[in-house]
Design a protein around this motif. Structure first.
Motif, PDB file in Angstrom:
ATOM      1  N   MET A   1      11.453  10.177   8.162  1.00 51.23           N
ATOM      2  CA  MET A   1      10.911   9.019   8.859  1.00 51.23           C
ATOM      3  C   MET A   1       9.389   8.956   8.722  1.00 51.23           C
ATOM      4  O   MET A   1       8.810   7.857   8.603  1.00 51.23           O
ATOM      5  CB  MET A   1      11.321   9.065  10.336  1.00 51.23           C
ATOM      6  CG  MET A   1      12.808   8.845  10.549  1.00 51.23           C
ATOM      7  SD  MET A   1      13.326   8.938  12.281  1.00 51.23           S
ATOM      8  CE  MET A   1      12.676   7.394  12.903  1.00 51.23           C
ATOM      9  N   GLU A   2       8.741  10.112   8.716  1.00 47.33           N
ATOM     10  CA  GLU A   2       7.293  10.133   8.507  1.00 47.33           C
ATOM     11  C   GLU A   2       6.949   9.668   7.092  1.00 47.33           C
ATOM     12  O   GLU A   2       5.976   8.934   6.883  1.00 47.33           O
ATOM     13  CB  GLU A   2       6.750  11.538   8.760  1.00 47.33           C
ATOM     14  CG  GLU A   2       6.749  11.934  10.235  1.00 47.33           C
ATOM     15  CD  GLU A   2       6.346  13.373  10.443  1.00 47.33           C
ATOM     16  OE1 GLU A   2       6.311  14.132   9.438  1.00 47.33           O
ATOM     17  OE2 GLU A   2       6.063  13.774  11.593  1.00 47.33           O
ATOM     18  N   ARG A   3       7.763  10.114   6.135  1.00 45.15           N
ATOM     19  CA  ARG A   3       7.542   9.671   4.750  1.00 45.15           C
ATOM     20  C   ARG A   3       7.763   8.166   4.623  1.00 45.15           C
ATOM     21  O   ARG A   3       7.050   7.477   3.905  1.00 45.15           O
ATOM     22  CB  ARG A   3       8.480  10.424   3.804  1.00 45.15           C
ATOM     23  CG  ARG A   3       8.044  11.875   3.551  1.00 45.15           C
ATOM     24  CD  ARG A   3       9.158  12.687   2.934  1.00 45.15           C
ATOM     25  NE  ARG A   3       9.716  12.061   1.757  1.00 45.15           N
ATOM     26  CZ  ARG A   3      10.898  12.378   1.226  1.00 45.15           C
ATOM     27  NH1 ARG A   3      11.649  13.308   1.812  1.00 45.15           N
ATOM     28  NH2 ARG A   3      11.333  11.785   0.143  1.00 45.15           N
ATOM     29  N   ARG A   4       8.759   7.667   5.359  1.00 48.21           N
ATOM     30  CA  ARG A   4       9.010   6.228   5.307  1.00 48.21           C
ATOM     31  C   ARG A   4       7.845   5.436   5.906  1.00 48.21           C
ATOM     32  O   ARG A   4       7.465   4.370   5.405  1.00 48.21           O
ATOM     33  CB  ARG A   4      10.288   5.869   6.056  1.00 48.21           C
ATOM     34  CG  ARG A   4      10.729   4.436   5.763  1.00 48.21           C
ATOM     35  CD  ARG A   4      11.662   3.846   6.768  1.00 48.21           C
ATOM     36  NE  ARG A   4      12.080   2.526   6.333  1.00 48.21           N
ATOM     37  CZ  ARG A   4      11.321   1.422   6.394  1.00 48.21           C
ATOM     38  NH1 ARG A   4      10.084   1.502   6.887  1.00 48.21           N
ATOM     39  NH2 ARG A   4      11.778   0.256   5.962  1.00 48.21           N
ATOM     40  N   GLU A   5       7.281   5.964   6.976  1.00 46.25           N
ATOM     41  CA  GLU A   5       6.149   5.299   7.599  1.00 46.25           C
ATOM     42  C   GLU A   5       4.973   5.208   6.634  1.00 46.25           C
ATOM     43  O   GLU A   5       4.305   4.165   6.531  1.00 46.25           O
ATOM     44  CB  GLU A   5       5.737   6.053   8.865  1.00 46.25           C
ATOM     45  CG  GLU A   5       4.620   5.370   9.650  1.00 46.25           C
ATOM     46  CD  GLU A   5       4.261   6.104  10.928  1.00 46.25           C
ATOM     47  OE1 GLU A   5       3.291   5.699  11.588  1.00 46.25           O
ATOM     48  OE2 GLU A   5       4.948   7.091  11.270  1.00 46.25           O
ATOM     49  N   ALA A   6       4.739   6.310   5.900  1.00 50.44           N
ATOM     50  CA  ALA A   6       3.647   6.306   4.915  1.00 50.44           C
ATOM     51  C   ALA A   6       3.960   5.330   3.776  1.00 50.44           C
ATOM     52  O   ALA A   6       3.073   4.593   3.311  1.00 50.44           O
ATOM     53  CB  ALA A   6       3.446   7.714   4.363  1.00 50.44           C
ATOM     54  N   SER A   7       5.225   5.315   3.341  1.00 50.68           N
ATOM     55  CA  SER A   7       5.619   4.403   2.267  1.00 50.68           C
ATOM     56  C   SER A   7       5.542   2.952   2.716  1.00 50.68           C
ATOM     57  O   SER A   7       5.200   2.063   1.928  1.00 50.68           O
ATOM     58  CB  SER A   7       7.041   4.720   1.788  1.00 50.68           C
ATOM     59  OG  SER A   7       7.089   5.982   1.162  1.00 50.68           O
ATOM     60  N   ALA A   8       5.857   2.695   3.989  1.00 53.75           N
ATOM     61  CA  ALA A   8       5.747   1.331   4.514  1.00 53.75           C
ATOM     62  C   ALA A   8       4.298   0.866   4.480  1.00 53.75           C
ATOM     63  O   ALA A   8       4.011  -0.299   4.174  1.00 53.75           O
ATOM     64  CB  ALA A   8       6.301   1.268   5.936  1.00 53.75           C
ATOM     65  N   ALA A   9       3.372   1.781   4.794  1.00 50.25           N
ATOM     66  CA  ALA A   9       1.944   1.441   4.716  1.00 50.25           C
ATOM     67  C   ALA A   9       1.553   1.146   3.270  1.00 50.25           C
ATOM     68  O   ALA A   9       0.787   0.202   2.997  1.00 50.25           O
ATOM     69  CB  ALA A   9       1.103   2.577   5.282  1.00 50.25           C
ATOM     70  N   ASP A  10       2.090   1.960   2.331  1.00 50.87           N
ATOM     71  CA  ASP A  10       1.830   1.713   0.905  1.00 50.87           C
ATOM     72  C   ASP A  10       2.378   0.353   0.491  1.00 50.87           C
ATOM     73  O   ASP A  10       1.754  -0.373  -0.294  1.00 50.87           O
ATOM     74  CB  ASP A  10       2.478   2.807   0.048  1.00 50.87           C
ATOM     75  CG  ASP A  10       1.794   4.156   0.202  1.00 50.87           C
ATOM     76  OD1 ASP A  10       0.641   4.181   0.689  1.00 50.87           O
ATOM     77  OD2 ASP A  10       2.413   5.173  -0.155  1.00 50.87           O
ATOM     78  N   HIS A  11       3.554   0.023   1.043  1.00 49.46           N
ATOM     79  CA  HIS A  11       4.180  -1.259   0.707  1.00 49.46           C
ATOM     80  C   HIS A  11       3.333  -2.423   1.209  1.00 49.46           C
ATOM     81  O   HIS A  11       3.133  -3.424   0.502  1.00 49.46           O
ATOM     82  CB  HIS A  11       5.585  -1.321   1.306  1.00 49.46           C
ATOM     83  CG  HIS A  11       6.319  -2.577   0.983  1.00 49.46           C
ATOM     84  ND1 HIS A  11       6.352  -3.657   1.832  1.00 49.46           N
ATOM     85  CD2 HIS A  11       7.037  -2.932  -0.111  1.00 49.46           C
ATOM     86  CE1 HIS A  11       7.066  -4.627   1.280  1.00 49.46           C
ATOM     87  NE2 HIS A  11       7.501  -4.211   0.097  1.00 49.46           N
TER      88      HIS A  11
END
Length: 245
Positions: A121-131
């Motif tokens: 979930m932390e990785r997803r949060e970072a990826s969402a910011a990248d998105h």
């Protein structure tokens, strides 16, 4: 070939129109606005690819999250079932021991799964910011592409207008020249050179070379209505008071 000197001088007007047509054709081929648009279009595609790549990562992470959440939920259900059996008192001593061991194992498993879920979930949060960042960059580039297309189209419209004006001017001039003179002029231009140029201060206005003394002396003796050519580039030389003869 003999042509009235006044008509010969009008060749300079035709040469000026043709020179402008040549310049606009060159500018059309080398428009900086077109180069900028091409660069931005490449940039836009790169940012589209980057946005798609981040979306794929998000999809993978969402799938991993759903899988982990399902596993956590299954472990919790098994724990609830085992605790219910223990609380019911309908199991013998051996079954109770096995259930207790299983509960300990399930608790450990749940802890591991929840840690993995938190990490994903932390990785997803970072990826969402990248998105979001990739989307903002793509949106900015899209705006830049639209602006560059407008500037490119405006530049092309200006060139089209110049070509239309020059074509009209050229058409109006052509009727003023004898066919033989015009044919000689066009043959010279077909070589990629100026068809006619002013002989000014003993220098050819087409190739910019100064004519030698003998050539100047020869031209000085030629009748005013006789058409003369530059012995270096072949352009028709138009003689005036500025020619230095």
């Amino acid at each position: 070939m003999n042509v009235d000197p006044t008509v010969q001088k009008r060749l300079l007007d035709l040469a000026a129109v043709d020179a402008e047509l040549t310049r606009t054709a060159h500018r059309r081929r080398t428009l900086p606005e077109s180069a900028e648009l091409e660069r931005l279009q490449v940039d836009r595609q790169a940012r589209k690819d980057a946005a798609v790549a981040v979306e794929m990562v998000l999809d993978d992470l969402d799938r991993d999250i759903r899988k982990l959440e399902t596993e956590v939920e299954n472990v919790r259900r098994r724990e609830d079932k085992d605790r219910a059996l223990l609380a019911g008192g309908a199991v013998n001593a051996k079954q109770m021991t096995d259930l207790q061991h299983e509960l300990e194992s399930l608790t450990r498993r749940q802890g591991v799964l929840e840690d993995e879920l938190l990490e994903v979930m932390e990785r997803r949060e970072a990826s969402a910011a990248d998105h979001d960042h990739a989307g903002a960059q793509l949106s900015q580039t899209e705006d830049e592409v639209v602006d560059a297309q407008r500037r490119r189209d405006d530049a092309i419209a200006d060139l089209d207008s110049a070509d239309t004006r020059c074509a009209a001017d050229r058409s109006a001039l052509l009727s003023q020249f004898p066919a033989e003179l015009l044919a000689a002029y066009d043959r010279q231009r077909a070589k990629g050179d100026a068809g006619a140029a002013l002989l000014q201060a003993r220098r050819c206005g087409a190739c910019r070379l100064e004519l030698d003394r003998n050539e100047i002396a020869r031209i000085a003796k030629v009748a005013a209505d006789e058409v003369v050519r530059c012995d270096s580039c072949g352009a028709i030389l138009v003689r005036t008071a500025e020619s230095g003869l």
